[in-house]
Design a protein around this motif. Structure first.
Motif, PDB file in Angstrom:
ATOM      1  N   ASP A 149     -67.929  67.475  89.725  1.00  0.00           N
ATOM      2  CA  ASP A 149     -67.418  68.236  88.581  1.00  0.00           C
ATOM      3  C   ASP A 149     -68.206  67.912  87.315  1.00  0.00           C
TER       4      ASP A 149
ATOM      5  N   TYR B   9     -61.583  72.914  85.971  1.00  0.00           N
ATOM      6  CA  TYR B   9     -62.110  72.209  87.140  1.00  0.00           C
ATOM      7  C   TYR B   9     -63.032  73.126  87.957  1.00  0.00           C
TER       8      TYR B   9
ATOM      9  N   THR C 124     -67.136  72.552  88.505  1.00  0.00           N
ATOM     10  CA  THR C 124     -67.688  72.364  89.853  1.00  0.00           C
ATOM     11  C   THR C 124     -68.534  73.562  90.263  1.00  0.00           C
TER      12      THR C 124
END
Length: 284
Positions: free
Chosen positions: A187, A175, A179
Motif C-alpha cells: 500500500d 486503501y 494499493t
C-alpha cells in the motif's frame, strides 16, 4: 468537459441548501454539474432536493431507497458518472470553502498519475490532527475529495465496488488507491493520492442539544462498527487482494472471527464495541 459533483444526502434537510449554496464559490471558474444522491431518507431531504433541482438545471436528483453511502457511491461510479474533468465527492452536511472544487480539480490536473485529491478540514475540535493524518498517511476524508476520470474508468473496467453496508468508505477507498487498485500488502503507492492545502471544508459541530446527542450516539455506533470492519476487511484484502472484496460487508463477520476481536479498552468505546459484537453476531 465539466466537473461532476456527487453529493451524498441522508437526512440532511437542514444542511443541504447550505451545501448546494456554497458550490458556485467553491467551483470558481470551473463549470460543473451536480448529481444529488438522496439515499434512504426519513425526513424531508428528498423534498428539499427536488426543490433545489427545480431551481437549478445543473442539479440531477437520484433517490435511492436504502440508506447506505457505499451503495450510493457504487451507483454513481458504475451507473451515473459522466466523463468529466474531475469527480468531486461531498457529504450533504458539508460546506466546501471558496475555490475548494477548482483547487481539487487543479491538483489532479497538476498530478496526472494521481487517482484522487484530498481536501482538509477547516472545522472540528481535532481538525489539526485530522489534517496531519491526511497529509502523512495520504488518506482521504469522505467529507470532501476528488477523483480523476481515469480512476473512475478503472473502477468500472475492473468491476470494483465498495461493499454494501461498509462503514468508513473513505478508508476502504484510500486503501484501494494506495494499493493501485489491487489490494494486497503493498500500500505504498503514495503518488495515487495528493492533498490540496487550498481545498477545505466545514461542517456543523455537535453541541448539547437533544438532536446533537442522538447524532453523537449514532456516530459512536458507526465508529464501533468501523473498528470491527478494519480488523476483518483489511486482513482479507491483504491476503486475497481486491478479488476478496465482499459484495456485502456483513458477509465477513463469521462467529469465529468476531470472537477474536476484543473491544477497545476505554470508557466510551468499550461498551459500544460490546454491543456491536453482539449485534453483528446476531446477524449471522
Amino acid at each position: 468537459m465539466t466537473v461532476s459533483v456527487c453529493i451524498f444526502a441522508h437526512n440532511e434537510e437542514r444542511c443541504l441548501p447550505e451545501c448546494i449554496g456554497a458550490l458556485d464559490a467553491a467551483a470558481g471558474d470551473e463549470p460543473y454539474e451536480v448529481h444529488l444522491m438522496v439515499n434512504g431518507c426519513t425526513d424531508n431531504t428528498a423534498r428539499v432536493a427536488r426543490s433545489l433541482g427545480a431551481a437549478d438545471q445543473r442539479i440531477t436528483i437520484q433517490e435511492l431507497p436504502v440508506a447506505d453511502k457505499a451503495n450510493a457511491w457504487n451507483d454513481y461510479v458504475h451507473r451515473i458518472a459522466p466523463q468529466a474533468n474531475a469527480h468531486i465527492f461531498i457529504d450533504g452536511d458539508v460546506q466546501p470553502s471558496d475555490t475548494a472544487i477548482s483547487a481539487l480539480a487543479a491538483k489532479l490536473r497538476d498530478h496526472p498519475s494521481a487517482y484522487a485529491a484530498a481536501a482538509l478540514p477547516a472545522s472540528g475540535r481535532s481538525r489539526k490532527q485530522w489534517a496531519t493524518k491526511l497529509f502523512m498517511d495520504r488518506h482521504l476524508s469522505g467529507n470532501l475529495y476528488a477523483m480523476s476520470n481515469r480512476a473512475l474508468n478503472l473502477f468500472r473496467e475492473r468491476s470494483i465496488r465498495l461493499p454494501f453496508g461498509a462503514k468508513g468508505e473513505d478508508g476502504v477507498l484510500a486503501y484501494l488507491l494506495l494499493t493501485n487498485l489491487k489490494g494486497g500488502e503493498d500500500d505504498t503507492h503514495d503518488h495515487r493520492i495528493v492533498v490540496s492545502g487550498d481545498a477545505t471544508f466545514e461542517f456543523h459541530t455537535l453541541g448539547f442539544r437533544a438532536r446533537d446527542v442522538k447524532a453523537y450516539h449514532r456516530r459512536l455506533i458507526r465508529y464501533s462498527e468501523r473498528h470491527f470492519q478494519k480488523k476483518v476487511l483489511y486482513t482479507l484484502l491483504k491476503q486475497g487482494g481486491v478479488k476478496a472484496m465482499p459484495d456485502n460487508i456483513y458477509d465477513i463477520y463469521k462467529p469465529s472471527i468476531l470472537a477474536r476481536i476484543s473491544p477497545r479498552f476505554d470508557p466510551v468505546n468499550y461498551w459500544y464495541d460490546l454491543a456491536t459484537r453482539r449485534r453483528l453476531s446476531a446477524r449471522r
